[in-house]
Structure formats: structure tokens, C-alpha cells
Design a protein around this motif. Structure first.
Motif, PDB file in Angstrom:
ATOM      1  N   ALA A 142      24.198  44.792  45.891  1.00 46.21           N
ATOM      2  CA  ALA A 142      23.866  44.321  44.542  1.00 46.21           C
ATOM      3  C   ALA A 142      24.214  42.846  44.378  1.00 46.21           C
ATOM      4  N   THR A 143      25.363  42.446  44.912  1.00 44.40           N
ATOM      5  CA  THR A 143      25.769  41.041  44.831  1.00 44.40           C
ATOM      6  C   THR A 143      24.807  40.155  45.607  1.00 44.40           C
ATOM      7  N   ALA A 144      24.375  40.620  46.776  1.00 48.25           N
ATOM      8  CA  ALA A 144      23.444  39.831  47.585  1.00 48.25           C
ATOM      9  C   ALA A 144      22.099  39.661  46.877  1.00 48.25           C
ATOM     10  N   LEU A 145      21.676  40.672  46.126  1.00 45.93           N
ATOM     11  CA  LEU A 145      20.399  40.589  45.423  1.00 45.93           C
ATOM     12  C   LEU A 145      20.446  39.654  44.214  1.00 45.93           C
ATOM     13  N   ASP A 146      21.653  39.448  43.665  1.00 49.65           N
ATOM     14  CA  ASP A 146      21.803  38.550  42.504  1.00 49.65           C
ATOM     15  C   ASP A 146      23.153  37.862  42.618  1.00 49.65           C
ATOM     16  N   PHE A 147      23.265  36.955  43.588  1.00 46.21           N
ATOM     17  CA  PHE A 147      24.569  36.366  43.894  1.00 46.21           C
ATOM     18  C   PHE A 147      25.109  35.564  42.727  1.00 46.21           C
ATOM     19  N   SER A 148      24.276  34.765  42.085  1.00 44.55           N
ATOM     20  CA  SER A 148      24.769  33.933  40.989  1.00 44.55           C
ATOM     21  C   SER A 148      25.198  34.776  39.788  1.00 44.55           C
ATOM     22  N   GLY A 149      24.476  35.838  39.509  1.00 47.56           N
ATOM     23  CA  GLY A 149      24.795  36.655  38.351  1.00 47.56           C
ATOM     24  C   GLY A 149      25.929  37.629  38.578  1.00 47.56           C
ATOM     25  N   LEU A 150      26.086  38.093  39.824  1.00 48.22           N
ATOM     26  CA  LEU A 150      27.079  39.132  40.107  1.00 48.22           C
ATOM     27  C   LEU A 150      28.179  38.659  41.043  1.00 48.22           C
ATOM     28  N   PHE A 151      28.347  37.339  41.166  1.00 51.66           N
ATOM     29  CA  PHE A 151      29.358  36.809  42.075  1.00 51.66           C
ATOM     30  C   PHE A 151      30.740  37.398  41.804  1.00 51.66           C
ATOM     31  N   PHE A 152      31.074  37.584  40.526  1.00 53.65           N
ATOM     32  CA  PHE A 152      32.414  38.050  40.181  1.00 53.65           C
ATOM     33  C   PHE A 152      32.655  39.509  40.574  1.00 53.65           C
ATOM     34  N   LEU A 153      31.609  40.219  41.025  1.00 49.32           N
ATOM     35  CA  LEU A 153      31.854  41.541  41.617  1.00 49.32           C
ATOM     36  C   LEU A 153      32.743  41.424  42.844  1.00 49.32           C
ATOM     37  N   LEU A 154      32.645  40.307  43.565  1.00 54.17           N
ATOM     38  CA  LEU A 154      33.475  40.106  44.751  1.00 54.17           C
ATOM     39  C   LEU A 154      34.954  40.054  44.377  1.00 54.17           C
ATOM     40  N   VAL A 155      35.240  39.585  43.164  1.00 55.25           N
ATOM     41  CA  VAL A 155      36.629  39.521  42.718  1.00 55.25           C
ATOM     42  C   VAL A 155      37.191  40.921  42.503  1.00 55.25           C
ATOM     43  N   ILE A 156      36.349  41.836  42.012  1.00 53.32           N
ATOM     44  CA  ILE A 156      36.813  43.167  41.668  1.00 53.32           C
ATOM     45  C   ILE A 156      36.755  44.135  42.845  1.00 53.32           C
ATOM     46  N   LEU A 157      36.042  43.791  43.909  1.00 53.98           N
ATOM     47  CA  LEU A 157      35.941  44.697  45.059  1.00 53.98           C
ATOM     48  C   LEU A 157      37.306  45.103  45.618  1.00 53.98           C
ATOM     49  N   PRO A 158      38.278  44.184  45.775  1.00 56.00           N
ATOM     50  CA  PRO A 158      39.590  44.624  46.269  1.00 56.00           C
ATOM     51  C   PRO A 158      40.264  45.637  45.363  1.00 56.00           C
ATOM     52  N   VAL A 159      40.029  45.535  44.038  1.00 57.17           N
ATOM     53  CA  VAL A 159      40.609  46.512  43.113  1.00 57.17           C
ATOM     54  C   VAL A 159      40.027  47.895  43.364  1.00 57.17           C
ATOM     55  N   VAL A 160      38.703  47.969  43.546  1.00 61.93           N
ATOM     56  CA  VAL A 160      38.055  49.255  43.814  1.00 61.93           C
ATOM     57  C   VAL A 160      38.514  49.812  45.164  1.00 61.93           C
ATOM     58  N   LEU A 161      38.618  48.942  46.173  1.00 65.03           N
ATOM     59  CA  LEU A 161      39.073  49.385  47.491  1.00 65.03           C
ATOM     60  C   LEU A 161      40.493  49.938  47.414  1.00 65.03           C
ATOM     61  N   LEU A 162      41.392  49.224  46.713  1.00 64.25           N
ATOM     62  CA  LEU A 162      42.768  49.698  46.573  1.00 64.25           C
ATOM     63  C   LEU A 162      42.803  51.023  45.838  1.00 64.25           C
ATOM     64  N   PHE A 163      41.951  51.172  44.839  1.00 63.76           N
ATOM     65  CA  PHE A 163      41.881  52.439  44.108  1.00 63.76           C
ATOM     66  C   PHE A 163      41.502  53.576  45.048  1.00 63.76           C
ATOM     67  N   PHE A 164      40.493  53.364  45.884  1.00 61.57           N
ATOM     68  CA  PHE A 164      40.080  54.395  46.823  1.00 61.57           C
ATOM     69  C   PHE A 164      41.215  54.750  47.782  1.00 61.57           C
ATOM     70  N   LEU A 165      41.915  53.728  48.280  1.00 58.72           N
ATOM     71  CA  LEU A 165      42.964  53.966  49.271  1.00 58.72           C
ATOM     72  C   LEU A 165      44.128  54.742  48.675  1.00 58.72           C
ATOM     73  N   LEU A 166      44.566  54.345  47.476  1.00 58.84           N
ATOM     74  CA  LEU A 166      45.747  54.962  46.888  1.00 58.84           C
ATOM     75  C   LEU A 166      45.410  56.189  46.051  1.00 58.84           C
ATOM     76  N   PHE A 167      44.539  56.016  45.072  1.00 60.93           N
ATOM     77  CA  PHE A 167      44.309  57.100  44.125  1.00 60.93           C
ATOM     78  C   PHE A 167      43.233  58.069  44.594  1.00 60.93           C
ATOM     79  N   GLY A 168      42.367  57.620  45.488  1.00 63.45           N
ATOM     80  CA  GLY A 168      41.479  58.578  46.134  1.00 63.45           C
ATOM     81  C   GLY A 168      42.292  59.585  46.941  1.00 63.45           C
ATOM     82  N   MET A 169      43.330  59.076  47.615  1.00 63.98           N
ATOM     83  CA  MET A 169      44.240  59.956  48.349  1.00 63.98           C
ATOM     84  C   MET A 169      44.985  60.881  47.396  1.00 63.98           C
ATOM     85  N   MET A 170      45.454  60.337  46.276  1.00 62.75           N
ATOM     86  CA  MET A 170      46.168  61.158  45.301  1.00 62.75           C
ATOM     87  C   MET A 170      45.250  62.233  44.724  1.00 62.75           C
TER      88      MET A 170
END
Length: 518
Positions: A453-481
Motif C-alpha cells: 500500500a505504501t509503495a502504491l502511494d508513497f507520498s500519501g502513506l509514507f507515515f505508515l512506515l513509522v507505524i510498521l514497527p508498532v504493528v510488528l511489536l504487537f504481533f511479536l508480543l501480544f500475538g503470542m499472548m
């Protein structure tokens, strides 16, 4: 909603010796961490600063110490005052009045950011004006002796440097994780630049700024004289990256020493050690969920039936491609938050597509009303543990997690997307009973979908890259929980809904609010 079932089997509620050991160790980690973190705050007066309007502002200082130099502490993008606590407490213990505040759009500040994020004359000017108001209010307090410096991290360092260039009151600037092209050989005065050792792309920026004053200077060298206002220095904080540098003892010692040299002071004693204890506290809270997941009493709920491999792969991979392609031409801007509206729609469409596929194949069915009550009760417990217990630790020691009322609509909108997504995810991975490769495939596909999605609209969705680590951490910790809860209760839907509510809350309080142009 529950997966198609095979023969019921009982799930015992008593803790095994291993779970007792984990429970005891987790509780010990929580207690020791809180004791250590609270000891860092002991003896420091922490109170609001009046006169800053809508900007939430806090001063950290020694009680009854008399007037002292003020240090303005500004956080980075998506941060807040608590994130800079190690700095504020270290400076307060050294005799300074450390004044931290939430920028517009961040933390508990009710006013959204505005202006043009891409223009120095846009949002930056507005944030500088807010910083100026905080400086005015701080210097008007009886505990301020009239001298002032500024310290910022990341976005905060960008604003701090620009403010110090135009504000003659600021005697020194400490720029952590900085990148700014407005630095010259003399402006701003008394500039200390601190980069994390693992911030490779930012290190050349600090060196370039240092070389404008002395082309022969290197990292660790001091150019000029801080006592005369001509100082320049660039250092690396070892073994830390863009976030870890906030808690680095090297960073804290360097910042304190630079301010001491500027104001002719001499501080002694240790700096605040919080990073390791914060990590231990959060780890203990997550680990405690493993034994707690077995305390819900006996259940004879049947184990979810595994999805056939081909159906799992379709449900896991098809939405990852379809959703970003479908949403690419759609205007999803309806929330006053950067890219959160798109993310909410992406979650919702992704989850609905997964659930529709499972329903079409007959892999899910609506449970009886009594079972619905149990599922929702379990979801409430999971959400409470994440938001109430984990969230309390985050709010007190890491970053603002209990928002102002303005964010309620954002959290609700995020939940419309995250709940169906996490429900579909929980059913796909059988409440944590599926092989590890299935969990990795399902969640990796979602992250790849956000990347597409970011690649298809890099200028509009650039800030998704900022939130990706939050989603990844959520999967690692709370997905396990969630897997622990799903396996113990055999109710993956309850774990999925609860985690969806928690994820909505976490994302809703993380995104900076931004006033969209009319």
C-alpha cells in the motif's frame, strides 16, 4: 463466531510447576522494576507549569532548591513527555528545572498539528511558536533564574535547533538524533549533537554540522568554548538506535556535562537508569499472561478445527494483494490523524475478506448466545489486561497511553478495523494452536500488504512506515499472548476480539493528531 469443531476435550485450569515458576519470576520482575523506576522519581518535584494554554507542560525540579536554569525538553514525532523522563529526571537531580511538554497533536495535547509537514515554513513554524510559549511560561515561574537552554530528540531536535537560531534567550542546544540543514558554524550557539551508534544515516549529519565550525574536528572533539557560547561537539551513544538513545546513560551524561559547561555549574552523581527497567517491567507483564491464561476455570469448549493448507494459504495471502489494490484509488481521509484512517480501512477490509472466506467455506459458525457471552467476557479480560495493566506501565514510564477525550473517536474508528482483522487472524491460526509457520505467514502477509500500500502511494502513506514497527511489536508480543489465551480457553474469537480492541487503543494513542486542510 467460532471455528468448526471436532470432539470436545477438557482444558485444566491448575497451573503446572513451569507456569508457577514463570508467574513468580514475572511478578518479581514487575515489582523490582517498579521499585527501581519509582526510586528514580523519588525526591523530584513533578508538577504542572501554569500559563502554557492548551499545551500540557510539566516541570521536574528539586523541591525548595531556589531558582535554577531552565532546560526545555522536547520529544520526537509520535512521542510525549513521559518518553523523555530519563532526561527530565537526570537534569532535575542535577539542579536544573526541566520543563517537558506535549507538542500539538501528541500525548495529551488536545490541539492537532496543522500546517504543511513538508515545509519548514509550515508545521515547524507552528511548533516553534508553541515552544516559544512554553519558554515564556517557564521563565515567568519563581523557580526559574532567567537562564534557559533547550534539548530535543528527533523531531524535537529539529524544532529545538531552529528555535535556538532565532531565540537569543537559549544559551545552549542539545540535539539528540538530529538532522538539520539550518546549522551554521555559529548558529545555534553552544550546540551538542548526540547520535545513537546504530543511527547510521544520521551520523554524517552531525559530522557535517561539526565540520562547518572546524573541518578537522571529529566525533568526541569539542570545538570552541561552551562557557563563551561558541561550543560545538558531536558524540555517539554506544549500542543504541533511534529510540534507545533516549535512555542511554552516555547521552544523559553528555547532555548534563554540556549544560554544566554552558552555565558554569558542576553536577555529580549518577544519571537516571530507566531503559533496562522499563524493558524488564513490560516483559514481566507480558510473561505473566502465560500463567494467568490458565486461571479461567475448566472449559469443555472444543478445539478449533485446523484449516486445510490450501484454504489457509488463500485466506492468508489473497487479502494481502487484493486490499491495497482495491484501496489504492479510494480517498480514505476521514480522521484528524495521519494515515490512521487508511490503516483502519485496511484492517477492516482485510478482516472482512478473511472472515467472508472462512464463512463461505463453512469453517466458521455463529455460536449460541451463552457462548457469545463467554467469548465477549474473555475479550473484555484480554482488552483490560492490555489497556489497563500494560497500558498503566506505558503511561507512567514510557509514553502517554491514556488519551484525552479528543482521541475517543480515533480509537473507535480503529476498532472497527482492528477487531474484524484480529478475529480473522485468531481463527486462521486456530487460537494459537496452528504451526508457527502459519502465524508467520498470516502476519507477515499483512505487513507486506501495508508495504505494498505504501509503495502504491508513497507520498500519501509514507507515515505508515513509522507505524510498521508498532504493528510488528504487537504481533511479536501480544500475538503470542493471544495464543496463550486462545489455547487455554479454546476460544480464539475471544482472544482475537480482545486483542483487536487493545490494538485499536494502542494505535489510537500513538498516531499524532493532524488537522487536515479544508
Amino acid at each position: 463466531m467460532t471455528a468448526a469443531q471436532d470432539h470436545p476435550h477438557p482444558v485444566g485450569w491448575r497451573l503446572t510447576p513451569a507456569r508457577w515458576i514463570v508467574a513468580i519470576l514475572a511478578l518479581a520482575a514487575i515489582v523490582v522494576s517498579i521499585w527501581q523506576l519509582e526510586s528514580e522519581r523519588a525526591g523530584i518535584l513533578i508538577e504542572p507549569v501554569p500559563g502554557t494554554g492548551t499545551t500540557p507542560t510539566t516541570v521536574y525540579r528539586l523541591p525548595d532548591a531556589g531558582p535554577a536554569p531552565v532546560v526545555i525538553v522536547s520529544h520526537g514525532f509520535a512521542g510525549s513527555r513521559p518518553l523523555m523522563q530519563a532526561t527530565s529526571l537526570t537534569l532535575a537531580r542535577a539542579g536544573y528545572a526541566a520543563v517537558a511538554f506535549d507538542y500539538e497533536g501528541h500525548g495529551r495535547n488536545p490541539v492537532p498539528m496543522s500546517g504543511d509537514l513538508d515545509s519548514p515554513e509550515g508545521t515547524a513554524i507552528l511548533l516553534m511558536a508553541e515552544t516559544d510559549r512554553v519558554i515564556d511560561a517557564a521563565l515567568a515561574q519563581p523557580w526559574a533564574d532567567g537562564r534557559v537552554a533547550i534539548m530535543g530528540h528527533s523531531m524535537g531536535s529539529y524544532i529545538a535547533v531552529r528555535q535556538a537560531v532565532v531565540d537569543d534567550r537559549l544559551a545552549a542546544t542539545v540535539a539528540v538524533s538530529m538532522s538539520d540543514d539550518s546549522i551554521t558554524a555559529t548558529d545555534p550557539p553552544n550546540l551538542l549533537m548526540i547520535q545513537g551508534e546504530w543511527e547510521g544515516r544520521l551520523i554524517p549529519d552531525a559530522l557535517a554540522a561539526l565540520h562547518r565550525a572546524d573541518p578537522a574536528a571529529g566525533l568526541g572533539d569539542t570545538v570552541g568554548d561552551p562557557a563563551e557560547g561558541t561550543g560545538r561537539r558531536a558524540v555517539l551513544a554506544p549500542n543504541v538506535e533511534h529510540v534507545g538513545v533516549i535512555w542511554s546513560p552516555t547521552m544523559l551524561r553528555e547532555a548534563r556535562a554540556w549544560l554544566d559547561a554552558t552555565f558554569g555549574r558542576q553536577s555529580s552523581g549518577d544519571v537516571a537508569h530507566m531503559g533496562g527497567w522499563v524493558a524488564l517491567l513490560l516483559t514481566g507483564i507480558v510473561a505473566l499472561a502465560w500463567p494467568l491464561a490458565r486461571l479461567g476455570g475448566k472449559t469443555h469448549q472444543a478445539r478449533p478445527k485446523p484449516l486445510p493448507r490450501n484454504r489457509f494459504l488463500i485466506a492468508a495471502l489473497l487479502p494481502a494483494v487484493v486490499v491495497p489494490l482495491v484501496l489504492a484509488p479510494v480517498n480514505t481521509r476521514f480522521l484528524p490523524v495521519l494515515v490512521a484512517d487508511y490503516l483502519a480501512v485496511h484492517f477492516a477490509l482485510y478482516g472482512v475478506l478473511v472472515l467472508a472466506l472462512l464463512a463461505w467455506w463453512g469453517e466458521v459458525r455463529w455460536p449460541g448466545w451463552r457462548e457469545v457471552g463467554r467469548i465477549l467476557g474473555l475479550a473484555g479480560l484480554v482488552a483490560f489486561y492490555g489497556i489497563g495493566i500494560y497500558g498503566f506501565a506505558m503511561d507512567r514510564y514510557v509514553t502517554s497511553f491514556f488519551p484525552n477525550p479528543e482521541r475517543a473517536v480515533i480509537i473507535a474508528a480503529m476498532a472497527v478495523g482492528t477487531v474484524p482483522y484480529m478475529l480473522g487472524d485468531a481463527l486462521m491460526v486456530e487460537g494459537g494452536r496452528a504451526p508457527l509457520w502459519r502465524s508467520l505467514t498470516a502476519r507477515g502477509a499483512f505487513l507486506a500488504s501495508l508495504g505494498l500500500a505504501t509503495a502504491l502511494d508513497f507520498s500519501g502513506l509514507f507515515f505508515l512506515l513509522v507505524i510498521l514497527p508498532v504493528v510488528l511489536l504487537f504481533f511479536l508480543l501480544f500475538g503470542m499472548m493471544g495464543g496463550w489465551v486462545g489455547r487455554a480457553s479454546a476460544r480464539p474469537a475471544g482472544a482475537g476480539i480482545g486483542l483487536g480492541l487493545f490494538l485499536a487503543w494502542a494505535l489510537g494513542v500513538t498516531f499524532p493528531m493532524f488537522q487536515m486542510a479544508s
